[in-house]
Structure formats: C-alpha cells, structure tokens
Design an enzyme around this catalytic site. Structure first.
Site, short mmCIF file in Angstrom:
data_model
loop_
_atom_site.label_atom_id
_atom_site.label_comp_id
_atom_site.label_asym_id
_atom_site.label_seq_id
_atom_site.Cartn_x
_atom_site.Cartn_y
_atom_site.Cartn_z
N ASP A 8 6.46 -3.78 7.80
CA ASP A 8 5.28 -4.23 8.56
C ASP A 8 4.82 -5.69 8.32
OD1 ASP A 8 5.44 -1.50 8.55
OD2 ASP A 8 3.49 -1.17 7.64
N GLU A 13 -0.51 5.57 11.03
CA GLU A 13 -0.42 4.41 10.14
C GLU A 13 -0.94 3.17 10.87
OE1 GLU A 13 3.47 5.43 7.53
OE2 GLU A 13 3.95 4.44 9.40
C1 FRU Z 1 4.38 1.66 8.02
C2 FRU Z 1 4.16 1.95 6.55
C3 FRU Z 1 2.69 1.79 6.18
C4 FRU Z 1 2.76 1.50 4.71
C5 FRU Z 1 4.00 0.68 4.60
C6 FRU Z 1 4.76 0.90 3.33
O1 FRU Z 1 5.64 1.22 8.34
O2 FRU Z 1 4.62 3.24 6.24
O3 FRU Z 1 1.90 2.90 6.52
O4 FRU Z 1 1.63 0.82 4.24
O5 FRU Z 1 4.83 1.04 5.70
O6 FRU Z 1 5.79 -0.03 3.20
#
Ligand code: FRU
Length: 467
Positions: A42, A212
């Site tokens: 992300d 998320e």
């Molecule tokens: C989304 C996610 C988020 C988390 C991150 C962990 O892709 O799962 O929810 O904070 O990636 O790397």
C-alpha cells in the site's frame, strides 16, 4: 517483545543511501513508482509539500526480501508524480509492532505540540496479540520521523484494527479506521487522544473478506450537491475475486456516515488497483489518488526480480451522476499524468500513451500484440454498454492460476462516440474513459513488449512518452 527486538536489529542493517528510480529489468515500470529493491504494498502517508512543490509518498515495505514480511515505511518523493527519488526508510518496527498502513497530516496549528507545520504520521502497529494506532512526527519536512513516547495512542479491541486515515473535519481531526468488516470513526483535538464516534458497514456492501484502508472524502458534484464518499478496500471478496476497492456515497453529519445505496460501488474495474488513498494537502483542493497496482491473489509471486509491485499513475477523483441518476466516483488521469503524452508516433513503443476514438454505434475491438503472438483483447460492447479487457493470452500467466482473467466495466454514460486513454508501461495497462466515468487497471507480463495495436471500429493515436 523478542520478535520486536530482532526486527530492530535487522532494520538497522538496511541500506540508507538515496537512489533514483532504476529501470534495470524487463518488467520494471518506466513511469510508475516502484521501490528500488524488495517488497512494496500500500501507498501510505501521502502528502504534498506546497512550499517546495514536492509530493511525498511513503509505502508498505519489507526491506529484507521481495515478499511481504516485517513492514516498514519506505519513502519516495517526486516533483511531477512521474519521476521518483527513493529515500531512506522513515519508520521501522519496534517493541509495539511492525509498521502497517496509515496516513500523514501537516499540523499547521501545532495541535499535537510537536511544532508548527510538523508532519504527523498516524499508522498501525501490528504484533501477535493485536493491532494498535501510533503516531510519529517530522520537523524536517517528512525526511525523518520521531516516534511519540506515548504510543500507542489507540489500542485495538478486535484482531483487525488498522489503516488510520486522518483528515481535518471543520474544527478537529477525524480518523477513519478499518475494524474487521466495519469502518469506525474517531475524533481528536490533538492527534493523541481519540474518541469513538460511530461505526459503519454492518449489512452494507461486500463482505467476502476483511475491510482495509478506508478514506472519507468530501466532494462537490457537478449538480452543486456536496457528498461524502467512503473508500473501503476489501480482500478477498473484490469484484473479480481477490483485492479491490469498493466505495459508498452518502452524507457525513460530523458523527456518522449514512450511505444512499447499501450496495458496493467499485473504484476500478480491473484486477490491480488496491488500497487507494489521496494525497493530503494536494494543490487547488484536488483529490489526487494513487493505488497499489497489484492484487493479494498473486502479488507475492509476480515475475519481477529485484523488487515487487508498483503504484498506479496519479488520478484525480471527482463525483458525477450516471445515466441512472446514481452518484459515481470518477477518475481521470491527473494533469501530471497527462503530461506524459509526448510526440505522436506510428509504431507502438514499449511505454506509451494511446488515445482511442471509438464509434458509439458499433462495437470496437482493440488488440495489443507482439511478434510472439501474445495479446491483450479489449472490447467496447455497445449493446451491453461495457468495456472489457482479456489478458488470458497476454504473456506469462503461469505464476498463478488466478492471473489469467478477463475484466468488465459498465460504461455508465451512453455517448455518441467514446474517447478512451490507455497508459501502457512494461507490465501494466490502465484504461480510462477519457471523461473519467470508469477505469480499468490490469497487470500483464508479455515476453516481449507489445509492438502492435489493431483497432476495429475506431482509430488509435499513439504517443511516445514524454519522460
Ligand atoms: C492492505 C494491508 C493493510 C495493512 C497492510 C499490511 O494491503 O493488508 O490493511 O495495513 O496491508 O502490509
């Protein structure tokens, strides 16, 4: 605790030299941001520094390998959203946990007491027993951060409790947080003490996976109405399986979000646009967004070598009404992305911008191909009012049985003629309705770049990239 200590020792061995963006392997994108080396997911903490004209992008990063691992915040900056400079990691795991996704704000009025104009990062820390929210501040414009000694500032009460996106709401800070399959809202005057306001999501939208990376966005529609859009990434359970970003349009009364339609709408109709966030403080009130151009279905086995994953091109978000009178979130390529369009050319280069002029009365078939017979088929179906992209014969699909797929977008607005824009890079195709009614983002791994485009039912104008 032991685990946290190991992570701290390991992190101190990370290479701290700033590098410019390399193009060192066939599937390294030319004009999309990718990490110099190792794993990225992300985009995090994005903000625009208006005094220096610099876009800051942090990102989920494992500096020890090309798959997901102990998460850090990597850092890159750009003056044009096309050329990126990589900088040292800004946040490393500690005894509270690894560093998951979050956001950053410019604290102009020093509400947190870290100094006027301090950049305050709000992020999740993940450990075996749960997830909590922490903060860190930067007084050097976002290059380095000091973690707040009172962390965590918000302790988790459910296992999935993450991805705080903070915005300024009239006279206080508002945090949007993903909690299992719900979104919670919290308020604060100082970024340190957070009060629960409400939750949203029960019985609403898609629930095939965990929610998320939420973000609440205020937008003004062309009809003059102000609306709020809540972006919610979901994995798995996305539109075509795996990861995707859904959104809800509604109203925010300072405490609760009420949506107009309980069904999910989708931000992008491809397989590969996830965890989309907008930049804090973008110029002229624009909503400039980047998404992670991948999908948890196969992100960790993609055929790149020194690094894994890249971000989408920058897009500006806006609100419009479709032919049914429904509010929709549109995305157009940002002006910085459009600046990529260089000289017109007759042959298809390996990185290109292609504009398609398609007749609104007959179907159009667009084929991108190479001399090995690998191809991507795109169809504008006038009767069904859809655009589709088929990558089943696009090149290497062998690394995951979920990769060979076809995706379909509703056109949402019937037009006499359709103008589409394709952004082609070494391993991706992003298709835009030029007026932003829909987008489709898909990865592709051809064994040679596509060097031919054929259009039936319209015409293609090919541009070299101006990079
Ligand atoms: C989304 C996610 C988020 C988390 C991150 C962990 O892709 O799962 O929810 O904070 O990636 O790397």
């Amino acid at each position: 605790m032991l685990c946290g200590l190991w992570l701290m020792i390991a992190s101190s061995c990370v290479n701290r030299t700033a590098v410019t963006h390399p193009t060192d392997e066939p599937f390294r994108s030319v004009y999309h941001h990718s990490p110099a080396a190792n794993w990225m997911n992300d985009p995090n903490g994005m903000f625009y520094d208006e005094a220096n004209g610099v876009w800051h992008l942090y990102y989920q990063h494992n500096p020890f390998g090309t798959t997901w691992g102990p998460m850090h915040w990597g850092h890159a900056t750009s003056k044009d959203l096309l050329h990126w400079e990589e900088h040292p990691i800004v946040l490393e795991p500690d005894s509270i946990g690894t560093i998951f996704s979050g956001s950053a704000v410019i604290d102009k009025d020093n509400t947190a007491g870290f100094g006027e104009n301090a950049i305050v990062a709000v992020y999740t820390q993940s450990e075996v027993c749960g997830q909590h929210q922490s903060i860190a501040y930067s007084t050097d414009g976002g290059s380095t951060y000091v973690k707040y000694e009172g962390n965590p500032v918000l302790k988790g009460d459910v296992p999935d409790f993450r991805d705080p996106k903070v915005i300024w709401d009239s006279d206080h800070w508002l945090m949007t947080l993903a909690c299992g399959q719900e979104i919670r809202f919290y308020a604060s005057d100082n970024l340190k003490d957070w009060t629960f306001l409400s939750s949203f999501g029960e019985g609403v939208g898609a629930h095939g996976g965990v929610w998320e990376c939420p973000e609440l966005i205020k937008l003004k529609c062309e009809n003059g109405q102000t609306k709020y859009v809540l972006l919610v990434s979901i994995n798995p359970g996305g539109l075509f399986g795996g990861s995707a970003t859904q959104y809800f349009v509604g109203d925010w009364n300072g405490k609760e979000f009420k949506c107009e339609n309980p069904q999910s709408k989708w931000l992008d109709y491809g397989n590969d646009n996830y965890s989309t966030f907008t930049f804090h403080n973008a110029p002229d009130g624009r909503l400039v967004a980047l998404g992670w151009m991948s999908n948890w279905q196969y992100a960790q086995v993609l055929p790149t070598v020194a690094f894994r994953s890249q971000n989408t091109v920058a897009r500006d978000l806006f609100l419009y009404l479709d032919d049914e009178g429904e509010y929709r979130l549109g995305s157009v390529p940002s002006q910085e992305t459009m600046a990529l369009r260089g000289e017109e050319t007759k042959t298809l280069p390996d990185a290109a911008v292609v504009e398609l002029d398609l007749d609104g009365k007959q179907d159009a078939l667009i084929t991108l191909s190479n001399d090995r017979g690998e191809k991507v088929l795109m169809t504008l179906d006038i009767h069904r009012q859809t655009f589709s992209m088929d990558r089943t014969a696009s090149g290497d699909c062998s690394f995951s049985h979920e990769f060979a797929a076809s995706t379909v977008a509703p056109l949402f607005i019937k037009r006499d003629a359709y103008h589409l824009i394709l952004f082609i890079d070494h391993c991706s195709i992003e298709a835009f309705d030029a007026e932003g009614a829909w987008t489709m983002t898909n990865l592709v791994f051809p064994s040679e770049p596509y060097n031919h485009i054929d259009v039936q039912g319209g015409k293609a104008t090919i541009y070299n990239i101006n990079f």
